[in-house]
Design a protein around this motif. Structure first.
Motif, mmCIF file in Angstrom:
data_model
loop_
_atom_site.group_PDB
_atom_site.id
_atom_site.type_symbol
_atom_site.label_atom_id
_atom_site.label_comp_id
_atom_site.label_asym_id
_atom_site.label_seq_id
_atom_site.Cartn_x
_atom_site.Cartn_y
_atom_site.Cartn_z
ATOM 1 N N ILE A 83 30.729 52.068 33.967
ATOM 2 C CA ILE A 83 31.026 51.251 35.131
ATOM 3 C C ILE A 83 30.856 52.178 36.327
ATOM 4 O O ILE A 83 31.529 53.208 36.435
ATOM 5 C CB ILE A 83 32.469 50.687 35.096
ATOM 6 N N VAL A 84 29.911 51.840 37.187
ATOM 7 C CA VAL A 84 29.575 52.692 38.329
ATOM 8 C C VAL A 84 30.084 52.004 39.587
ATOM 9 O O VAL A 84 29.722 50.858 39.859
ATOM 10 C CB VAL A 84 28.044 52.893 38.422
ATOM 11 N N LEU A 85 30.947 52.675 40.334
ATOM 12 C CA LEU A 85 31.440 52.104 41.581
ATOM 13 C C LEU A 85 30.477 52.456 42.702
ATOM 14 O O LEU A 85 30.193 53.625 42.942
ATOM 15 C CB LEU A 85 32.844 52.644 41.902
ATOM 16 N N GLY A 86 29.932 51.442 43.350
ATOM 17 C CA GLY A 86 29.002 51.680 44.458
ATOM 18 C C GLY A 86 28.551 50.387 45.083
ATOM 19 O O GLY A 86 28.378 49.385 44.393
ATOM 20 N N THR A 87 28.370 50.389 46.387
ATOM 21 C CA THR A 87 27.943 49.173 47.085
ATOM 22 C C THR A 87 26.421 49.023 47.082
ATOM 23 O O THR A 87 25.914 47.930 47.261
ATOM 24 C CB THR A 87 28.453 49.158 48.538
ATOM 25 N N ASP A 88 25.690 50.114 46.887
ATOM 26 C CA ASP A 88 24.228 50.059 46.844
ATOM 27 C C ASP A 88 23.802 50.095 45.374
ATOM 28 O O ASP A 88 23.835 51.146 44.734
ATOM 29 C CB ASP A 88 23.644 51.248 47.612
ATOM 30 N N ILE A 89 23.445 48.932 44.839
ATOM 31 C CA ILE A 89 23.139 48.830 43.406
ATOM 32 C C ILE A 89 21.995 49.756 43.024
ATOM 33 O O ILE A 89 22.069 50.481 42.029
ATOM 34 C CB ILE A 89 22.815 47.368 43.019
ATOM 35 N N GLN A 90 20.917 49.751 43.822
ATOM 36 C CA GLN A 90 19.748 50.568 43.497
ATOM 37 C C GLN A 90 20.111 52.051 43.459
ATOM 38 O O GLN A 90 19.791 52.747 42.498
ATOM 39 C CB GLN A 90 18.618 50.347 44.525
ATOM 40 N N GLU A 91 20.757 52.538 44.516
ATOM 41 C CA GLU A 91 21.113 53.966 44.561
ATOM 42 C C GLU A 91 22.078 54.319 43.433
ATOM 43 O O GLU A 91 21.989 55.407 42.860
ATOM 44 C CB GLU A 91 21.712 54.339 45.918
ATOM 45 N N SER A 92 22.990 53.399 43.115
ATOM 46 C CA SER A 92 23.949 53.655 42.035
ATOM 47 C C SER A 92 23.237 53.773 40.696
ATOM 48 O O SER A 92 23.557 54.655 39.888
ATOM 49 C CB SER A 92 24.994 52.534 41.988
ATOM 50 N N LEU A 93 22.258 52.888 40.447
ATOM 51 C CA LEU A 93 21.502 52.953 39.188
ATOM 52 C C LEU A 93 20.635 54.211 39.134
ATOM 53 O O LEU A 93 20.532 54.856 38.087
ATOM 54 C CB LEU A 93 20.650 51.700 39.000
ATOM 55 N N ILE A 94 20.018 54.570 40.258
ATOM 56 C CA ILE A 94 19.185 55.780 40.307
ATOM 57 C C ILE A 94 20.042 57.014 40.021
ATOM 58 O O ILE A 94 19.659 57.887 39.234
ATOM 59 C CB ILE A 94 18.458 55.889 41.662
ATOM 60 N N ALA A 95 21.220 57.079 40.637
ATOM 61 C CA ALA A 95 22.116 58.221 40.416
ATOM 62 C C ALA A 95 22.594 58.263 38.968
ATOM 63 O O ALA A 95 22.654 59.336 38.353
ATOM 64 C CB ALA A 95 23.304 58.145 41.375
ATOM 65 N N GLN A 96 22.922 57.100 38.408
ATOM 66 C CA GLN A 96 23.389 57.043 37.019
ATOM 67 C C GLN A 96 22.267 57.447 36.062
ATOM 68 O O GLN A 96 22.503 58.146 35.073
ATOM 69 C CB GLN A 96 23.910 55.642 36.680
ATOM 70 N N ALA A 97 21.033 57.032 36.362
ATOM 71 C CA ALA A 97 19.894 57.415 35.521
ATOM 72 C C ALA A 97 19.709 58.928 35.532
ATOM 73 O O ALA A 97 19.466 59.546 34.492
ATOM 74 C CB ALA A 97 18.618 56.716 36.005
ATOM 75 N N ALA A 98 19.841 59.541 36.709
ATOM 76 C CA ALA A 98 19.702 61.003 36.815
ATOM 77 C C ALA A 98 20.815 61.693 36.031
ATOM 78 O O ALA A 98 20.563 62.636 35.282
ATOM 79 C CB ALA A 98 19.729 61.427 38.283
ATOM 80 N N GLU A 99 22.044 61.194 36.179
ATOM 81 C CA GLU A 99 23.186 61.796 35.476
ATOM 82 C C GLU A 99 23.028 61.685 33.965
ATOM 83 O O GLU A 99 23.374 62.603 33.223
ATOM 84 C CB GLU A 99 24.474 61.099 35.930
ATOM 85 N N ALA A 100 22.484 60.546 33.504
ATOM 86 C CA ALA A 100 22.338 60.314 32.067
ATOM 87 C C ALA A 100 21.071 60.944 31.494
ATOM 88 O O ALA A 100 20.880 60.946 30.287
ATOM 89 C CB ALA A 100 22.334 58.812 31.793
#
Length: 142
Positions: free
Chosen positions: A86-103
């Motif tokens: 569960i990623v907390l963030g108002t910008d869905i795209q940036e949140s997914l990009i950051a999560q992809a990098a982290e994973a």
């Protein structure tokens, strides 16, 4: 360069499009031997003073993760994600990009909302913006 997909991040939102993306990603992972994570982006809470307390936010995120896991089990009886985030963030795209990098994901898979052109011009499609902004390939499932 090795183009084989090894780890997929699926952006999931409980919609029919999200369900199709999740099913597609699980099938692709099985076919290629890749693993996959599920990410649900929640806009978080407007913090006004001490409310909500951190433990309430954490409890709610655990609840949401359980809901995502139940939905995934229903959609994918023979596959399971490496993790549900569960990623907390108002910008869905940036949140997914950051999560992809982290994973360490080398592919992001999302559903296509199929919104009309007029609405897309006003709001901006998550999948289109993700394709423009992501450095890893994006698979949009319709």
């Amino acid at each position: 360069a090795n183009m084989a997909t090894q780890h997929i991040l699926v952006g999931f939102d409980f919609s029919p499009d999200g369900a199709r993306a999740l099913t597609w990603a699980a099938d692709l992972a099985e076919a290629t031997g890749a693993t996959f994570d599920i990410a649900y982006v929640h806009p978080g809470f407007e913090v006004a003073g001490p409310w909500p307390p951190q433990e309430h936010t954490e409890r709610y995120c655990r609840f949401l993760a359980g809901e995502v896991e139940r939905e995934a089990e229903a959609l994918l009886p023979n596959a399971s994600p490496k993790s549900v985030n569960i990623v907390l963030g108002t910008d869905i795209q940036e949140s997914l990009i950051a999560q992809a990098a982290e994973a360490g994901a080398d592919l992001i898979c999302v559903g296509c909302s199929g919104k009309g052109l007029a609405k897309r011009a006003l709001v901006g499609s998550v999948s289109e913006s993700l394709m423009r902004r992501s450095e890893v390939p994006v698979l949009v499932v319709r």
